[in-house]
Design a protein around this motif. Structure first.
Motif, mmCIF file in Angstrom:
data_model
loop_
_atom_site.group_PDB
_atom_site.id
_atom_site.type_symbol
_atom_site.label_atom_id
_atom_site.label_comp_id
_atom_site.label_asym_id
_atom_site.label_seq_id
_atom_site.Cartn_x
_atom_site.Cartn_y
_atom_site.Cartn_z
ATOM 1 N N GLN A 195 -8.336 1.338 12.472
ATOM 2 C CA GLN A 195 -9.301 2.302 11.951
ATOM 3 C C GLN A 195 -8.767 3.039 10.725
ATOM 4 O OE1 GLN A 195 -10.817 4.846 15.054
ATOM 5 N NE2 GLN A 195 -11.469 3.106 16.309
ATOM 6 N N ILE A 196 -7.482 3.337 10.725
ATOM 7 C CA ILE A 196 -6.930 4.032 9.561
ATOM 8 C C ILE A 196 -6.870 3.078 8.364
ATOM 9 C CG2 ILE A 196 -4.439 3.599 9.780
ATOM 10 C CD1 ILE A 196 -6.196 6.961 9.081
ATOM 11 N N ARG A 197 -6.728 1.780 8.630
ATOM 12 C CA ARG A 197 -6.790 0.793 7.543
ATOM 13 C C ARG A 197 -8.197 0.743 6.949
ATOM 14 N NH1 ARG A 197 -3.931 -3.533 6.241
ATOM 15 N NH2 ARG A 197 -5.757 -4.896 6.412
ATOM 16 N N GLU A 198 -9.205 0.811 7.802
ATOM 17 C CA GLU A 198 -10.585 0.803 7.308
ATOM 18 C C GLU A 198 -10.872 2.055 6.491
ATOM 19 O OE1 GLU A 198 -13.962 -0.468 9.560
ATOM 20 O OE2 GLU A 198 -12.680 -1.216 11.163
ATOM 21 N N PHE A 199 -10.340 3.183 6.942
ATOM 22 C CA PHE A 199 -10.529 4.430 6.206
ATOM 23 C C PHE A 199 -9.867 4.333 4.837
ATOM 24 C CE2 PHE A 199 -9.094 9.036 5.642
ATOM 25 C CZ PHE A 199 -10.319 9.444 5.108
ATOM 26 N N ALA A 200 -8.646 3.767 4.796
ATOM 27 C CA ALA A 200 -7.934 3.600 3.523
ATOM 28 C C ALA A 200 -8.701 2.653 2.599
ATOM 29 C CB ALA A 200 -6.528 3.059 3.779
ATOM 30 N N ARG A 201 -9.233 1.578 3.164
ATOM 31 C CA ARG A 201 -9.999 0.630 2.357
ATOM 32 C C ARG A 201 -11.231 1.305 1.747
ATOM 33 N NH1 ARG A 201 -10.565 -2.885 5.972
ATOM 34 N NH2 ARG A 201 -8.846 -4.256 5.387
ATOM 35 N N TYR A 202 -11.867 2.171 2.524
ATOM 36 C CA TYR A 202 -13.034 2.903 2.021
ATOM 37 C C TYR A 202 -12.633 3.821 0.867
ATOM 38 C CZ TYR A 202 -16.515 6.629 1.811
ATOM 39 O OH TYR A 202 -17.432 7.561 1.371
ATOM 40 N N LEU A 203 -11.523 4.548 1.032
ATOM 41 C CA LEU A 203 -11.074 5.464 -0.024
ATOM 42 C C LEU A 203 -10.752 4.708 -1.305
ATOM 43 C CD1 LEU A 203 -8.739 7.859 2.034
ATOM 44 C CD2 LEU A 203 -11.053 8.326 1.185
ATOM 45 N N LEU A 204 -10.103 3.561 -1.149
ATOM 46 C CA LEU A 204 -9.762 2.759 -2.327
ATOM 47 C C LEU A 204 -11.026 2.264 -3.035
ATOM 48 C CD1 LEU A 204 -6.788 0.683 -0.857
ATOM 49 C CD2 LEU A 204 -6.644 2.429 -2.651
ATOM 50 N N SER A 205 -12.032 1.902 -2.246
ATOM 51 C CA SER A 205 -13.282 1.432 -2.847
ATOM 52 C C SER A 205 -14.008 2.541 -3.599
ATOM 53 C CB SER A 205 -14.207 0.862 -1.757
ATOM 54 O OG SER A 205 -14.727 1.899 -0.935
ATOM 55 N N MET A 206 -13.691 3.801 -3.229
ATOM 56 C CA MET A 206 -14.291 4.949 -3.903
ATOM 57 C C MET A 206 -13.457 5.417 -5.091
ATOM 58 S SD MET A 206 -17.042 5.360 -2.209
ATOM 59 C CE MET A 206 -17.621 6.948 -2.793
ATOM 60 N N GLY A 207 -12.414 4.652 -5.405
ATOM 61 C CA GLY A 207 -11.584 4.972 -6.560
ATOM 62 C C GLY A 207 -10.536 6.033 -6.291
ATOM 63 N N LYS A 208 -10.220 6.280 -5.023
ATOM 64 C CA LYS A 208 -9.229 7.297 -4.665
ATOM 65 C C LYS A 208 -7.916 6.642 -4.267
ATOM 66 C CE LYS A 208 -12.879 10.440 -3.113
ATOM 67 N NZ LYS A 208 -13.449 11.213 -1.990
ATOM 68 N N GLN A 209 -6.856 7.413 -4.311
ATOM 69 C CA GLN A 209 -5.544 6.920 -3.913
ATOM 70 C C GLN A 209 -5.446 6.903 -2.389
ATOM 71 O OE1 GLN A 209 -3.024 5.783 -5.966
ATOM 72 N NE2 GLN A 209 -4.519 6.000 -7.631
ATOM 73 N N ALA A 210 -4.906 5.799 -1.845
ATOM 74 C CA ALA A 210 -4.736 5.704 -0.392
ATOM 75 C C ALA A 210 -3.740 4.606 -0.069
ATOM 76 C CB ALA A 210 -6.076 5.428 0.290
ATOM 77 N N TYR A 211 -2.951 4.845 0.949
ATOM 78 C CA TYR A 211 -1.963 3.850 1.382
ATOM 79 C C TYR A 211 -2.578 2.965 2.463
ATOM 80 C CZ TYR A 211 2.127 1.796 3.662
ATOM 81 O OH TYR A 211 3.024 0.920 4.205
ATOM 82 N N MET A 212 -2.528 1.644 2.239
ATOM 83 C CA MET A 212 -3.064 0.684 3.193
ATOM 84 C C MET A 212 -1.947 0.195 4.113
ATOM 85 S SD MET A 212 -5.755 -1.139 4.196
ATOM 86 C CE MET A 212 -6.907 -1.341 2.835
ATOM 87 N N TYR A 213 -2.030 0.565 5.388
ATOM 88 C CA TYR A 213 -1.013 0.150 6.359
ATOM 89 C C TYR A 213 -1.061 -1.376 6.491
ATOM 90 C CZ TYR A 213 1.910 0.517 10.546
ATOM 91 O OH TYR A 213 2.926 0.439 11.466
ATOM 92 N N PRO A 214 0.108 -2.054 6.415
ATOM 93 C CA PRO A 214 0.122 -3.525 6.464
ATOM 94 C C PRO A 214 -0.439 -4.064 7.776
ATOM 95 C CG PRO A 214 2.237 -2.647 5.732
ATOM 96 C CD PRO A 214 1.455 -1.487 6.256
ATOM 97 N N ALA A 215 -1.282 -5.050 7.675
ATOM 98 C CA ALA A 215 -1.859 -5.657 8.879
ATOM 99 C C ALA A 215 -0.776 -6.308 9.723
ATOM 100 C CB ALA A 215 -2.916 -6.690 8.489
ATOM 101 N N THR A 216 0.267 -6.820 9.075
ATOM 102 C CA THR A 216 1.360 -7.484 9.801
ATOM 103 C C THR A 216 2.169 -6.507 10.643
ATOM 104 O OG1 THR A 216 2.746 -7.265 7.825
ATOM 105 C CG2 THR A 216 1.569 -9.349 8.129
ATOM 106 N N ALA A 217 2.052 -5.223 10.355
ATOM 107 C CA ALA A 217 2.813 -4.219 11.104
ATOM 108 C C ALA A 217 2.082 -3.771 12.377
ATOM 109 C CB ALA A 217 3.088 -3.003 10.219
ATOM 110 N N ILE A 218 0.822 -4.161 12.519
ATOM 111 C CA ILE A 218 0.053 -3.768 13.706
ATOM 112 C C ILE A 218 0.445 -4.659 14.876
ATOM 113 C CG2 ILE A 218 -2.248 -3.508 14.696
ATOM 114 C CD1 ILE A 218 -3.325 -3.126 11.893
ATOM 115 N N PRO A 219 0.792 -4.087 16.023
ATOM 116 C CA PRO A 219 1.175 -4.903 17.191
ATOM 117 C C PRO A 219 0.069 -5.872 17.571
ATOM 118 C CG PRO A 219 1.641 -2.578 17.562
ATOM 119 C CD PRO A 219 0.812 -2.651 16.321
ATOM 120 N N LYS A 220 0.459 -7.044 18.046
ATOM 121 C CA LYS A 220 -0.526 -8.026 18.496
ATOM 122 C C LYS A 220 -0.973 -7.701 19.917
ATOM 123 C CE LYS A 220 1.108 -11.800 15.575
ATOM 124 N NZ LYS A 220 -0.069 -11.717 14.715
#
Length: 319
Positions: free
Chosen positions: A76-101
């Motif tokens: 969810q925090i990745r989706e929030f970051a993706r939204y912020l980036l799409s709005m032209g704002k600065q945001a850190y995208m947590y790596p998908a590979t770091a999310i536990p399986k």
């Protein structure tokens, strides 16, 4: 102009979180699909009260918290970051590979007693002024998933053009791995879909999708999850650890079909390719997976009594 809803956020990200939820709701998502963001807002208000930029430090510390909801929380925090980036704002995208399986163990097979209680709950679903079509959707969409073993996203992507009521088939278009297939459906289930289509046409005469939301657009995946969870809770079935998911209908379809074939004395080895094609598996090994679930369940569960889950069809129509 409708008043914008406010969700109680109070950190430096309150406005951005509120706009993000409103954006997701406009796409058909239910607002409680993002309940982890309430906790994130409280986390930021407590530890980063002056922050209004989604930095690496904030995201990394938030995602480092270990609990049962860590996968959804990170997603969810990745989706929030993706939204912020799409709005032209600065945001850190947590790596998908770091999310536990996920390690969900054996899939949940819904017993016949649970099925009976569940569908009794869907059939007596209370009318809602906000979404009147849902009282008709719940009894049909979940029976279709159980009766045909459909993936959840295959169901929400169904359009009216995919249904051939004359020949009793449904066309599954651009599914997993971009594969198409045509499946045969039992006459009773197809008649149920036909009746639903007629009712939905009264609500939304111009609709193209088969299962519409309250606005006449395609029912979203999160809304389907919410509808399932509410129906399961209403059924009186167990709501504790190990509760089923939408995929449990698919698991149940596969195992009960195999068990029925065993009871009928069919050659399972010869039947696997048919089940594999019906379920849209790319490799036979994906279908063989369900066989290992059978030994412990054959003595515990009855077989499905409904005939025609996979009816006889012309070979050319099958493929």
């Amino acid at each position: 102009m409708p008043k914008k809803k406010f969700y109680g956020f109070h950190s430096g990200f309150a406005v951005q979180l509120n706009e993000f939820i409103e954006y997701k709701r406009s796409l058909g998502y239910v607002e409680n699909s993002y309940f982890h963001l309430n906790s994130f807002d409280e986390f930021c208000a407590d530890k980063y009260p002056d922050a209004d930029e989604l930095t690496s430090d904030i995201v990394t510390e938030w995602c480092a918290i270990s609990d049962k909801g860590i996968i959804n929380r990170c997603s969810q925090i990745r989706e929030f970051a993706r939204y912020l980036l799409s709005m032209g704002k600065q945001a850190y995208m947590y790596p998908a590979t770091a999310i536990p399986k996920r390690n969900d163990g054996l899939p949940y097979i819904i017993s016949q007693a649970e099925q009976s209680r569940f569908f009794d709950a869907t059939d007596r679903r209370i009318y809602s002024k906000k979404s009147p079509i849902m009282e008709y959707t719940a009894p049909v969409v979940f029976r279709l998933m159980l009766g045909c073993g459909l993936r959840p996203r295959e169901v929400v992507c169904l359009y009216r053009r995919h249904f051939d009521f004359n020949n009793g088939t449904i066309y599954i278009e651009d599914s997993k791995n971009h594969r198409d297939r045509r499946i045969a459906v039992s006459s009773d289930l197809m008649e149920l879909c036909r009746r639903f289509d007629y009712i939905a046409d009264v609500f939304f005469p111009e609709r193209a999708c088969f299962f519409p939301n309250k606005a006449g657009n395609p029912l979203s995946y999160p809304s389907l999850v919410y509808l399932f969870q509410k129906s399961w809770d209403l059924s009186g079935n167990d709501t504790g650890e190990g509760r089923p998911s939408l995929y449990s209908f698919r698991f149940t379809f596969a195992t009960e079909t195999l068990m029925r074939w065993i009871e009928e004395g069919r050659d399972i080895e010869a039947m696997i390719p048919y089940l594999s094609a019906y379920m849209g598996h790319v490799k036979f090994k994906d279908t063989y997976y369900y066989i290992k679930l059978l030994p412990d369940r054959i003595a515990k569960m009855k077989f499905m009594s409904v005939n025609g889950i996979i009816p006889e069809v012309n070979r050319n129509e099958w493929w």
